[in-house]
Design an enzyme around this catalytic site. Sequence first.
Site: not given
Length: 316
Positions: A105, A253, A256
């Site tokens: 990234r 996850g 989240d």
Amino acid sequence: MDVITLGESMVLFTPDSMGLMRHSSSFTRKVAGAESNVAIGLSRLGHQVGWISKVGKDEFGKTILSFIRGEGVDTSHVIEDETRPTGVFFKELTSAHNVQIYYYRNHSAASYMKPEELNEEYIGNSKFLHITGITPALSTDCYSTVMTAIEIAKSRGVKVSFDPNIRKKLWSDKKAKETLLEIACKSDIVMPSVSEAQFLLETNDIQKQGDSLLNKGPSIVIIKNSSKGTYYFTNTEKGFTQNFSVEEVDPVGAGDAFAAGFLSGLLNKFSIKKAVERGNAMGALAVTVSGDVEGLPEEEQLNYFISNSNKDDIIR
């Protein structure tokens, strides 16, 4: 909007077989990002959600926009960058409890988000701004963008929800601790895991962690302990809600999913305890399926799971 989220989403590649990635020759492509995971979770529960970000004006960027928009999330404030690429990352699973993440990234489009690109009206007309500790770690511009978004939210009476979501690969421990505590002090809701709270506060005593964070300014502090349950702290109440027992397939996850469930509970005017239970249920369902958002339920599924789960048994 009920909730605005801000952060980078990337294209995720996961090997089709478990084990070291060097032995994999085929991969499944998905879309993932902490903030968009939360946005999708909230959207599936019927809330109006917007996501602010940047993607490259490339096929991966179009993949991300198409997927997130298809989940009912507003992407009208996502910028397509013509000169920088969309980030990608790889998830290596050698077992259900051993996950390695490899990021590609650097110099991605999202790492060049700038404060002047924010729309004050868009943020100011929401009920919550949800941010994580990932975005400020990406670049000085991203840090400034997050801090500006917080300032806009606070000036317009919008509640700030903050998940530290510590990524040690992105910055030094010293810089991470300094920045994340700075953001925690400006937030209304802070929801670290117990290990993240220990990193920030240098104590493993959960009661001390909660009290210490409350004293820094937030009105709600959540401490997530994946092996047991979730502790919650406000100025008027403290409590604990145990986890739902499920067969874990992919742990990534869960945090989240919790954030989406918890914020949904607050939007629905639930008590703190009931909102935490809702968050725990979302987190439990998320880890039963491979992928960051594939296990996120809709309202009817979530309510059924909560009302029919025997927490002493494994849900199969």
